[in-house]
Design an enzyme around this catalytic site. Structure first.
Site, PDB file in Angstrom:
ATOM      1  N   GLU A 165       9.360 -44.661 -46.218  1.00 28.64           N
ATOM      2  CA  GLU A 165      10.226 -44.258 -47.396  1.00 28.64           C
ATOM      3  C   GLU A 165       9.793 -44.427 -48.780  1.00 28.64           C
ATOM      4  O   GLU A 165       9.763 -45.183 -49.687  1.00 28.64           O
ATOM      5  CB  GLU A 165      11.493 -45.579 -47.092  1.00 28.64           C
ATOM      6  CG  GLU A 165      12.169 -45.510 -46.044  1.00 28.64           C
ATOM      7  CD  GLU A 165      13.123 -46.928 -46.036  1.00 28.64           C
ATOM      8  OE1 GLU A 165      13.304 -47.707 -47.298  1.00 28.64           O
ATOM      9  OE2 GLU A 165      13.886 -46.936 -45.159  1.00 28.64           O
ATOM     10  N   GLU A 363      14.059 -45.949 -38.089  1.00 28.57           N
ATOM     11  CA  GLU A 363      14.693 -47.181 -38.229  1.00 28.57           C
ATOM     12  C   GLU A 363      16.023 -47.025 -38.403  1.00 28.57           C
ATOM     13  O   GLU A 363      16.581 -45.809 -38.948  1.00 28.57           O
ATOM     14  CB  GLU A 363      14.200 -47.503 -39.566  1.00 28.57           C
ATOM     15  CG  GLU A 363      12.923 -48.327 -39.856  1.00 28.57           C
ATOM     16  CD  GLU A 363      12.515 -49.065 -40.963  1.00 28.57           C
ATOM     17  OE1 GLU A 363      13.604 -49.511 -41.825  1.00 28.57           O
ATOM     18  OE2 GLU A 363      11.383 -48.872 -41.530  1.00 28.57           O
TER      19      GLU A 363
HETATM   20  C1  BGP Z   1      14.322 -50.604 -44.996  1.00 23.24           C
HETATM   21  C2  BGP Z   1      13.037 -50.912 -45.042  1.00 23.24           C
HETATM   22  C3  BGP Z   1      12.491 -52.150 -43.996  1.00 23.24           C
HETATM   23  C4  BGP Z   1      13.556 -53.192 -44.004  1.00 23.24           C
HETATM   24  C5  BGP Z   1      14.828 -52.755 -44.065  1.00 23.24           C
HETATM   25  C6  BGP Z   1      16.238 -53.586 -43.813  1.00 23.24           C
HETATM   26  O1  BGP Z   1      14.809 -49.670 -46.080  1.00 23.24           O
HETATM   27  O2  BGP Z   1      11.987 -50.083 -44.640  1.00 23.24           O
HETATM   28  O3  BGP Z   1      11.407 -52.586 -44.604  1.00 23.24           O
HETATM   29  O4  BGP Z   1      13.635 -53.937 -45.161  1.00 23.24           O
HETATM   30  O5  BGP Z   1      15.276 -51.842 -45.075  1.00 23.24           O
HETATM   31  O6  BGP Z   1      16.461 -54.081 -45.295  1.00 23.24           O
HETATM   32  P1  BGP Z   1      17.198 -55.501 -45.864  1.00 23.24           P
HETATM   33  O7  BGP Z   1      16.663 -56.502 -45.162  1.00 23.24           O
HETATM   34  O8  BGP Z   1      17.118 -55.530 -47.338  1.00 23.24           O
HETATM   35  O9  BGP Z   1      18.444 -55.426 -45.247  1.00 23.24           O
END
Ligand code: BGP
Length: 458
Positions: A165, A363
């Site tokens: 990202e 993801e």
């Molecule tokens: C994504 C990232 C991850 C993780 C996820 C959840 O964008 O790549 O590293 O952090 O988001 O995010 P959060 O814990 O803020 O809900």
């Protein structure tokens, strides 16, 4: 029963800075998160920083058993640059080499496909102090770091990833103040975006030289920008939002060139980055072999209601407002919209506009605050997560039936992990982490995921 193609990958993603933790004498250097937590702990949810995370550094052996227990056929993590090369450039920490080799070998021994990312928001502090990604020297240091990884671990890694990202540190570091250096500096932000792309292309070139058989890709958080309506002004807002949010990395990474409209907009605001002759050829010649797609929620936009004040610094939101669609379906435990159809739209966009390049959903997942409240008989009964996954898989399956070239589904995440400013607020894991003693327990979804993988569908 929805059955996925043969050899479809089932697994999860995590990252080094969010799972490994630090112990005295491990030789790891500081990254920007370590530094920022030391100077501004109040910015981190509950005052919890990146020191401990989920102690994967110490517990990786038993954690690898959990990968098998939860049915993983693929696993994605990242190397921490600041662990491997504590000063960002220069001497390699041999303890880090030994650690990553043991982890990667363990994954291979379990017959799990290994995806390794080189960069998950974690710049070594020594480089940040010299200007970080605004400096060309950081691009050069990254290429040396990437080459070190390819040389030291190339025999164990199935698929490489240059960045996770990459738009996020640009937005959060130089516009919204959510990542270090937490400044408002559009000129620097655009320079950072450009340097990151250049670094990614250099890593692709180096990987092809050193390990020509291992595919290398980039992971992008993609979502179509959905316009509020079909009004021409809303359509224009969506087109421009997508240029900044997605195409800024998607086009140069896959097609080898920036969209002309994006360049024109940046020029109009006098924000063109500094570049060297030869850069654009390099980007053109070193496109990725596959794409990783992270998808959590859709981007919905409308035409901007107001005109920006002429003295205000440039924000991409000059061209669009974020739009809250009435009646949207929500994940009430995280505050994000759930829109399963987004997966299908992304898949078709890749098929129709990006040469149907091979891709992996790297993801997707459901964050839940206060997840302990769902514990019954000692286990987190996360039926909501199972439903979330199924809903997205239905759309993915539909897209694959229509020819989408998706090779796997990786959930965020394996074991509940630490997450940037949100720390442990939102739990995402198939495996619960008890913060009091770091013990691990499978959630209901962990058991369900094993079946999903064994049956190659549901
Ligand atoms: C994504 C990232 C991850 C993780 C996820 C959840 O964008 O790549 O590293 O952090 O988001 O995010 P959060 O814990 O803020 O809900």
């Amino acid at each position: 029963m929805l059955t996925f193609p043969d050899k479809f990958l089932w697994g999860s993603s995590t990252s080094g800075p969010q799972s490994e933790g630090r112990i005295a004498g491990d030789g790891k250097g500081d990254n920007t998160w370590d530094h920022w937590f030391r100077t501004n702990p109040e910015k981190f949810h509950g005052g919890v920083g990146p020191e401990v995370t989920s102690t994967f550094y110490q517990n990786y052996e038993s954690d690898l058993d959990l990968l098998v227990e939860t049915g993983h056929t693929a696993f994605r993590t990242s190397i921490q640059w600041s662990r491997l090369i504590p000063d960002g450039d220069g001497a390699v920490n041999e303890m880090a080499v030994a650690f990553y080799r043991k982890v990667f070998q363990g994954v291979k021994d379990s017959k799990i496909e290994l995806l390794v990312n080189l960069y998950h928001f974690d710049l070594p502090m020594a480089l940040e102090e010299k200007g970080g990604w605004t400096q060309r020297a950081t691009v050069e240091a990254y290429e040396r770091y990437a080459r070190t990884c390819f040389e030291r671990f190339g025999d164990l890694v199935d698929r490489w990833i240059t960045f996770n990202e990459p738009i996020v540190p640009v937005e959060c570091g130089y516009f919204y103040q959510l990542h270090y250096p937490a400044t408002v500096d559009p000129k620097a932000g655009i320079q950072v975006a450009y340097h990151t792309q250049l670094a990614s292309s250099l890593a692709v070139r180096a990987s092809h030289e050193i390990n020509p058989d291992a595919p290398i890709g980039i992971v992008l958080n993609l979502t179509p920008a959905y316009p509020r309506s079909q009004h021409p002004a809303d359509l224009k807002a969506a087109r421009i939002a997508e240029l900044f949010q997605a195409k800024s990395f998607l086009d140069p990474s896959v097609k080898g060139e920036y969209p002309a409209e994006l360049i024109a907009l940046i020029k109009e605001h006098d924000l063109l980055p500094t570049y060297q002759s030869g850069d654009l050829d390099l980007i053109r010649q070193n496109t990725v072999d596959y794409l990783g797609v992270n998808y959590y929620q859709p981007l919905r936009v409308a035409a901007p209601k107001y005109q920006a004040h002429p003295d205000s610094p440039f924000f991409p939101e000059v061209y669009f407002d974020h739009y809250v669609m009435p009646g949207r379906k929500m994940n009430p435990h995280r505050g994000w919209e759930i829109y399963e159809r987004g997966i299908y739209d992304i898949a078709l966009d890749i098929k129709e506009n990006y040469g149907n390049i091979e891709w992996i959903l790297t993801e997707n997942g459901m964050g839940v605050e206060g997840e302990e409240k769902f514990r019954q008989d000692g286990m987190i009964q996360d039926d909501y997560r199972i439903e979330f996954i199924k809903g997205h898989l239905e759309e993915l399956h539909r897209a694959i039936q229509e020819g989408a070239n998706c090779k796997g589904y990786l959930l965020w995440t394996f074991i509940d992990c630490w997450s940037w400013l949100n720390s442990y607020k939102n739990r995402y894991g198939l495996v619960e982490l008890d913060l009091t003693d770091q013990s691990r327990r499978l959630k209901k979804s962990g058991h369900w995921f094993r079946k999903l993988s064994q049956q190659n569908g549901f």
